[in-house]
Design a protein around this motif. Structure first.
Motif, PDB file in Angstrom:
ATOM      1  N   LYS A 130      42.139 -47.322 -28.556  1.00  0.00           N
ATOM      2  CA  LYS A 130      42.153 -46.199 -29.229  1.00  0.00           C
ATOM      3  C   LYS A 130      43.148 -46.633 -30.454  1.00  0.00           C
ATOM      4  O   LYS A 130      44.422 -46.809 -30.244  1.00  0.00           O
ATOM      5  CB  LYS A 130      42.681 -44.992 -28.556  1.00  0.00           C
ATOM      6  N   GLY A 136      46.653 -40.557 -26.885  1.00  0.00           N
ATOM      7  CA  GLY A 136      45.772 -41.667 -26.422  1.00  0.00           C
ATOM      8  C   GLY A 136      45.799 -42.888 -27.128  1.00  0.00           C
ATOM      9  O   GLY A 136      45.399 -43.860 -26.887  1.00  0.00           O
ATOM     10  N   ASP A 172      46.704 -46.472 -28.274  1.00  0.00           N
ATOM     11  CA  ASP A 172      47.406 -47.343 -27.683  1.00  0.00           C
ATOM     12  C   ASP A 172      47.694 -48.632 -28.629  1.00  0.00           C
ATOM     13  O   ASP A 172      48.303 -49.740 -28.171  1.00  0.00           O
ATOM     14  CB  ASP A 172      46.750 -47.979 -26.527  1.00  0.00           C
TER      15      ASP A 172
END
Length: 313
Positions: A2, A267, A269
């Motif tokens: 993400k 989310g 990363d």
């Protein structure tokens, strides 16, 4: 994966930024030439050749950073195969993020930030003040120092950059007293910043009020990508809220650490910093060592980042 794309603000500029893109990309060249035309002087020449003193002037720095960041983002977008999940920027970088999200048109944005820079410079010239970075102290302790220093002069937190790095902003008397109190509370260092005024403090209210009028006349579209803003450290998509937060941002704290943490909670990363320098790359790594961070500031780093992203698709 993400992916979040983030854009740096004022202070990351350097002479030579954007030159290799201008020399190697017709689209980049056209964008720099468009900025030159709209601003009525050769912004590209200042970016590529300086002098540095000219590039450091706030009304010049702001369109220079926006143009270079936009050029880099467009080159990245042409070849990137991973969907962008979030865009964000640090202070001025918020405008680059909104151009990337097609929320602001580049042609309007480059003139808008030049006016923003002039308003900030004018507000700064009306009173003595500056900024300082407090290193090695928790935010609650810096907040306490600012409250207790207020009798000596106005001083507020401008940037919550990362754990152990908080920037304060205010009058000379307020900064001096806050620095003294921060040292007493255990700060490792206090670094006076080379800036022309007390940005991101209530001393910038005159600039905020004038900017509000300009923003009322600016076309703002719903963002193409989820956008997280400086003032609340939260996602915002409503056009009128974006207009309001851009106005308030001039005199309010930049909640960068909170923004990064919020993106990670949602989310994210992988972060790609797009624009001159590696300031945000360093801050993100201090906020969370588990995420992956890349930076793109020229053709070489663009190629390197794209190659690394290809490896993990």
């Amino acid at each position: 994966m993400k992916l979040a794309v983030v854009f740096p603000g004022q202070g990351s500029q350097y002479v030579g930024m954007g030159k290799d893109l201008y020399d190697n990309s017709s689209e980049a060249r056209a964008l720099f030439e468009k900025a030159d035309q709209l601003l009525g002087y050769s912004l590209s020449s200042v970016c590529f050749h300086g002098p540095e003193e000219e590039l450091r002037k706030t009304p010049v720095t702001q369109p220079a950073m926006l143009t270079t960041s936009t050029v880099l983002f467009r080159e990245f977008s042409k070849r990137n195969k991973i969907p962008v999940q979030v865009v964000a920027g640090h202070s001025l970088g918020e405008y680059s993020a909104l151009v990337a999200a097609e929320c602001l048109y580049f042609e309007e944005a480059v003139q808008l930030v030049e006016k923003r820079g002039r308003l900030m410079e004018e507000a700064a010239s009306k009173g003595e003040g500056g900024m300082a970075a407090v290193l090695g102290l928790e935010r609650s302790a810096v907040e306490k120092a600012c409250r207790e220093a207020s009798a000596a002069g106005k001083v507020e937190i401008a940037n919550y950059n990362c754990p152990g790095q908080i920037v304060i902003s205010g009058t000379a008397g307020g900064l001096e007293k806050a620095a003294e109190l921060c040292r007493a509370l255990g700060a490792k260092r206090i670094v006076t910043l080379n800036v022309s005024g007390p940005f991101h403090s209530s001393l910038m209210k005159p600039a905020e009020e004038n900017l509000a009028q300009i923003l009322k006349e600016t076309v703002i579209n719903a963002p193409k990508y989820p956008f997280i803003c400086n003032v609340t450290a939260d996602f915002v998509s409503d056009v009128e809220e974006i207009r309001e937060f851009l106005t308030r941002q001039v005199s309010h704290s930049v909640l960068w650490e909170d923004m990064v943490q919020n993106m990670i909670v949602h989310g994210v990363d992988t972060f790609v910093e797009i624009g001159p320098g590696k300031v945000l790359t360093g801050l993100i790594r201090k906020i969370n060592r588990e995420v992956t961070v890349y930076n793109i500031e020229d053709l070489t780093s663009l190629e390197n980042t794209l190659a690394k992203l290809e490896e993990v698709i």
